[in-house]
Design a protein around this motif. Structure first.
Motif, PDB file in Angstrom:
ATOM      1  N   MET A 126      -4.604   0.291   5.589  1.00 10.67           N
ATOM      2  CA  MET A 126      -5.748   1.420   5.396  1.00 10.67           C
ATOM      3  C   MET A 126      -5.019   2.736   4.682  1.00 10.67           C
ATOM      4  O   MET A 126      -5.763   3.673   4.274  1.00 10.67           O
ATOM      5  CB  MET A 126      -6.315   1.869   6.607  1.00 10.67           C
ATOM      6  CG  MET A 126      -7.095   0.727   7.141  1.00 10.67           C
ATOM      7  SD  MET A 126      -8.463  -0.033   6.095  1.00 10.67           S
ATOM      8  CE  MET A 126      -9.677   1.259   6.007  1.00 10.67           C
ATOM      9  N   GLY A 127      -3.656   2.720   4.489  1.00  6.28           N
ATOM     10  CA  GLY A 127      -3.111   4.010   4.250  1.00  6.28           C
ATOM     11  C   GLY A 127      -3.287   5.239   5.017  1.00  6.28           C
ATOM     12  O   GLY A 127      -2.987   6.479   4.329  1.00  6.28           O
ATOM     13  N   VAL A 185      -4.026   7.388  -2.270  1.00  6.06           N
ATOM     14  CA  VAL A 185      -3.557   6.163  -1.619  1.00  6.06           C
ATOM     15  C   VAL A 185      -3.888   4.824  -2.422  1.00  6.06           C
ATOM     16  O   VAL A 185      -5.046   4.775  -2.796  1.00  6.06           O
ATOM     17  CB  VAL A 185      -3.676   5.827  -0.184  1.00  6.06           C
ATOM     18  CG1 VAL A 185      -3.100   4.572   0.401  1.00  6.06           C
ATOM     19  CG2 VAL A 185      -3.146   7.030   0.450  1.00  6.06           C
ATOM     20  N   TYR A 186      -3.060   3.731  -2.763  1.00  9.46           N
ATOM     21  CA  TYR A 186      -3.401   2.709  -3.563  1.00  9.46           C
ATOM     22  C   TYR A 186      -2.664   1.394  -3.258  1.00  9.46           C
ATOM     23  O   TYR A 186      -1.700   1.607  -2.601  1.00  9.46           O
ATOM     24  CB  TYR A 186      -3.103   2.806  -5.161  1.00  9.46           C
ATOM     25  CG  TYR A 186      -3.928   4.003  -5.907  1.00  9.46           C
ATOM     26  CD1 TYR A 186      -4.782   3.699  -6.624  1.00  9.46           C
ATOM     27  CD2 TYR A 186      -3.353   5.327  -5.674  1.00  9.46           C
ATOM     28  CE1 TYR A 186      -5.487   4.791  -7.463  1.00  9.46           C
ATOM     29  CE2 TYR A 186      -3.917   6.464  -6.620  1.00  9.46           C
ATOM     30  CZ  TYR A 186      -5.111   5.937  -7.074  1.00  9.46           C
ATOM     31  OH  TYR A 186      -5.920   7.194  -7.852  1.00  9.46           O
ATOM     32  N   ARG A 187      -3.669   0.358  -3.369  1.00  8.80           N
ATOM     33  CA  ARG A 187      -3.051  -1.050  -3.075  1.00  8.80           C
ATOM     34  C   ARG A 187      -2.437  -1.472  -4.024  1.00  8.80           C
ATOM     35  O   ARG A 187      -3.318  -1.339  -5.348  1.00  8.80           O
ATOM     36  CB  ARG A 187      -4.059  -2.026  -2.538  1.00  8.80           C
ATOM     37  CG  ARG A 187      -4.336  -1.625  -0.951  1.00  8.80           C
ATOM     38  CD  ARG A 187      -5.689  -2.397  -0.486  1.00  8.80           C
ATOM     39  NE  ARG A 187      -5.906  -2.158   0.831  1.00  8.80           N
ATOM     40  CZ  ARG A 187      -6.890  -2.524   1.489  1.00  8.80           C
ATOM     41  NH1 ARG A 187      -7.661  -3.590   1.008  1.00  8.80           N
ATOM     42  NH2 ARG A 187      -6.887  -2.358   2.916  1.00  8.80           N
ATOM     43  N   ILE A 188      -1.357  -2.071  -4.105  1.00  9.89           N
ATOM     44  CA  ILE A 188      -0.673  -2.597  -5.213  1.00  9.89           C
ATOM     45  C   ILE A 188      -0.533  -4.139  -5.349  1.00  9.89           C
ATOM     46  O   ILE A 188      -0.222  -4.957  -4.191  1.00  9.89           O
ATOM     47  CB  ILE A 188       0.991  -2.079  -5.440  1.00  9.89           C
ATOM     48  CG1 ILE A 188       0.891  -0.562  -5.612  1.00  9.89           C
ATOM     49  CG2 ILE A 188       1.451  -2.641  -6.736  1.00  9.89           C
ATOM     50  CD1 ILE A 188      -0.090   0.132  -6.645  1.00  9.89           C
ATOM     51  N   ALA A 223      10.710  12.703   0.741  1.00 13.46           N
ATOM     52  CA  ALA A 223       9.567  12.383   0.019  1.00 13.46           C
ATOM     53  C   ALA A 223       8.549  12.175   1.081  1.00 13.46           C
ATOM     54  O   ALA A 223       8.715  11.241   1.946  1.00 13.46           O
ATOM     55  CB  ALA A 223       9.878  11.174  -0.899  1.00 13.46           C
ATOM     56  N   VAL A 224       7.688  12.803   1.182  1.00 13.46           N
ATOM     57  CA  VAL A 224       6.547  12.720   2.191  1.00 13.46           C
ATOM     58  C   VAL A 224       5.097  12.267   1.763  1.00 13.46           C
ATOM     59  O   VAL A 224       4.431  12.922   0.743  1.00 13.46           O
ATOM     60  CB  VAL A 224       6.221  14.407   2.790  1.00 13.46           C
ATOM     61  CG1 VAL A 224       5.096  14.203   3.914  1.00 13.46           C
ATOM     62  CG2 VAL A 224       7.537  15.023   3.286  1.00 13.46           C
ATOM     63  N   PRO A 225       4.756  11.294   2.227  1.00 10.61           N
ATOM     64  CA  PRO A 225       3.446  10.470   1.627  1.00 10.61           C
ATOM     65  C   PRO A 225       2.148  11.107   1.940  1.00 10.61           C
ATOM     66  O   PRO A 225       2.317  11.720   3.002  1.00 10.61           O
ATOM     67  CB  PRO A 225       3.276   9.193   2.413  1.00 10.61           C
ATOM     68  CG  PRO A 225       4.915   8.729   2.627  1.00 10.61           C
ATOM     69  CD  PRO A 225       5.447  10.267   3.036  1.00 10.61           C
ATOM     70  N   LEU A 226       1.379  11.434   0.866  1.00  5.46           N
ATOM     71  CA  LEU A 226       0.411  12.438   1.058  1.00  5.46           C
ATOM     72  C   LEU A 226      -0.999  11.648   1.478  1.00  5.46           C
ATOM     73  O   LEU A 226      -1.892  11.359   0.594  1.00  5.46           O
ATOM     74  CB  LEU A 226      -0.006  12.952  -0.290  1.00  5.46           C
ATOM     75  CG  LEU A 226       1.078  14.010  -0.778  1.00  5.46           C
ATOM     76  CD1 LEU A 226       1.111  14.473  -2.180  1.00  5.46           C
ATOM     77  CD2 LEU A 226       1.115  15.309   0.305  1.00  5.46           C
ATOM     78  N   ILE A 227      -0.799  11.370   2.473  1.00  3.61           N
ATOM     79  CA  ILE A 227      -2.024  10.411   3.243  1.00  3.61           C
ATOM     80  C   ILE A 227      -3.058  11.175   3.951  1.00  3.61           C
ATOM     81  O   ILE A 227      -3.808  10.411   4.684  1.00  3.61           O
ATOM     82  CB  ILE A 227      -1.228   9.365   4.347  1.00  3.61           C
ATOM     83  CG1 ILE A 227      -0.517  10.097   5.353  1.00  3.61           C
ATOM     84  CG2 ILE A 227      -0.364   8.421   3.437  1.00  3.61           C
ATOM     85  CD1 ILE A 227       0.123   8.915   6.343  1.00  3.61           C
ATOM     86  N   THR A 278       0.751  -1.192  -0.054  1.00  7.98           N
ATOM     87  CA  THR A 278       0.138  -0.120  -0.056  1.00  7.98           C
ATOM     88  C   THR A 278       0.800   1.041   0.041  1.00  7.98           C
ATOM     89  O   THR A 278       1.764   1.178   0.750  1.00  7.98           O
ATOM     90  CB  THR A 278      -0.787  -0.059   1.039  1.00  7.98           C
ATOM     91  OG1 THR A 278      -1.707  -1.178   1.161  1.00  7.98           O
ATOM     92  CG2 THR A 278      -1.685   1.285   1.321  1.00  7.98           C
ATOM     93  N   SER A 279       0.698   2.180  -1.066  1.00  7.96           N
ATOM     94  CA  SER A 279       1.599   3.354  -1.040  1.00  7.96           C
ATOM     95  C   SER A 279       0.736   4.406  -1.428  1.00  7.96           C
ATOM     96  O   SER A 279      -0.498   4.333  -1.688  1.00  7.96           O
ATOM     97  CB  SER A 279       2.673   3.034  -2.071  1.00  7.96           C
ATOM     98  OG  SER A 279       3.904   3.991  -1.908  1.00  7.96           O
ATOM     99  N   SER A 280       1.307   5.534  -1.573  1.00  6.53           N
ATOM    100  CA  SER A 280       0.652   6.956  -2.053  1.00  6.53           C
ATOM    101  C   SER A 280       1.537   7.641  -2.802  1.00  6.53           C
ATOM    102  O   SER A 280       2.706   7.524  -3.064  1.00  6.53           O
ATOM    103  CB  SER A 280       0.399   7.721  -0.877  1.00  6.53           C
ATOM    104  OG  SER A 280       1.418   8.133  -0.303  1.00  6.53           O
TER     105      SER A 280
END
Length: 280
Positions: free
Chosen positions: A271-272, A227-230, A214-218, A114-116
């Protein structure tokens, strides 16, 4: 006539009542290679994949092939329009290593990541503490953005799109690299920040830009989602193959996570809502 053929003939009327989809699934499953782990991939898409085997998706493919006792066999094709149609759907390979959950062109395995999208900014400076695109600190700043990507809508909502610097979405990575161009412009001061898909931006920053983070935009609350599941993508109907890959994902989660962590891929909880590697 073999005995199994007699049985098949006797059951032909019942077989005619089966759905076309069901028949297609049975046929499609037979297309999975028994002699190689056949992967569809872009030959010039670092940090994900390349034809020298240097991407982290190459390493994931090697892990799965090793567990299956098979060699990796690649079908190379630029990650652009027609990729799935000309590779997976053309039966030239059996799996795409990284694919967003929910796309109808493939049958998704269980997700392994799970990433963003990430906001890339200098580690030191006025934007170092920014975590949302609505932060007032971004006002008046020129931000690099991939045209047509989900974050562009968020930039427009925040009134930042007018002065943003746009980079192309669909390119042949053998000749152009918008992500690397974006980070180069940021490092040189041409832009104040950049927004990239995390599994691309995170590794590129880790590998070549120690002055950036790099700051995740959550924390974006409005659509489109960031946010997406891969998953891994297989042909629709390849249920047996899907289940086999699901089992490998479950049993080798630690090794998969180690590959992603080493590469610098931003990993989130399912859940991201939180970053798993806070110090990365």
């Amino acid at each position: 006539m073999p005995a199994w053929a007699d049985i098949f003939a006797a059951a032909s009327c019942a077989a005619l009542l089966c759905s076309l989809a069901g028949a297609g699934q049975a046929q499609t499953s037979d297309l999975v290679s028994k002699t190689a782990f056949r992967v569809c991939a872009d030959p010039a898409n670092l940090p994900l994949s390349d034809d020298q085997g240097e991407g982290y998706e190459n390493r994931l493919a090697e892990l799965f092939a090793r567990e299956l006792g098979l060699p990796v066999d690649y079908t190379w094709y630029p990650m652009a329009t027609g990729f799935i149609r000309n590779t997976l759907r053309a039966n030239r390979c059996d799996v795409v290593m990284g694919y967003a959950q929910g796309d109808e062109m493939v049958l998704n395995t269980n997700h392994y990541l799970t990433s963003s999208y990430v906001l890339v900014v200098p580690r030191e400076g006025p934007l170092a503490g920014v975590e949302t695109l609505s932060d007032p600190a971004l006002q008046g700043r020129r931000i690099g953005i991939v045209a047509g990507s989900p974050p562009a809508t968020h930039l427009a909502r925040a009134g930042l799109i007018g002065i943003a610097r746009s980079y192309p979405l669909m390119v042949d990575r053998r000749h152009d690299s918008p992500a690397e161009d974006m980070l180069s412009d940021l490092a040189s001061g041409e832009t104040a920040a950049a927004i990239l898909w995390g599994p691309i931006g995170g590794p590129l920053v880790k590998a070549g830009y120690p002055g950036l983070k790099a700051v995740p935009l959550i924390h974006e609350e409005l659509p489109p989602r960031m946010v997406y599941r891969i998953t891994m993508g297989v042909r629709p109907g390849d249920k047996v193959w899907q289940r086999k890959l699901n089992s490998l994902i479950r049993r080798h989660r630690g090794e998969i996570d180690a590959i992603l962590r080493e590469a610098g891929v931003p990993r989130l909880n399912d859940m991201g809502t939180a970053v798993l590697d806070a110090g990365q």
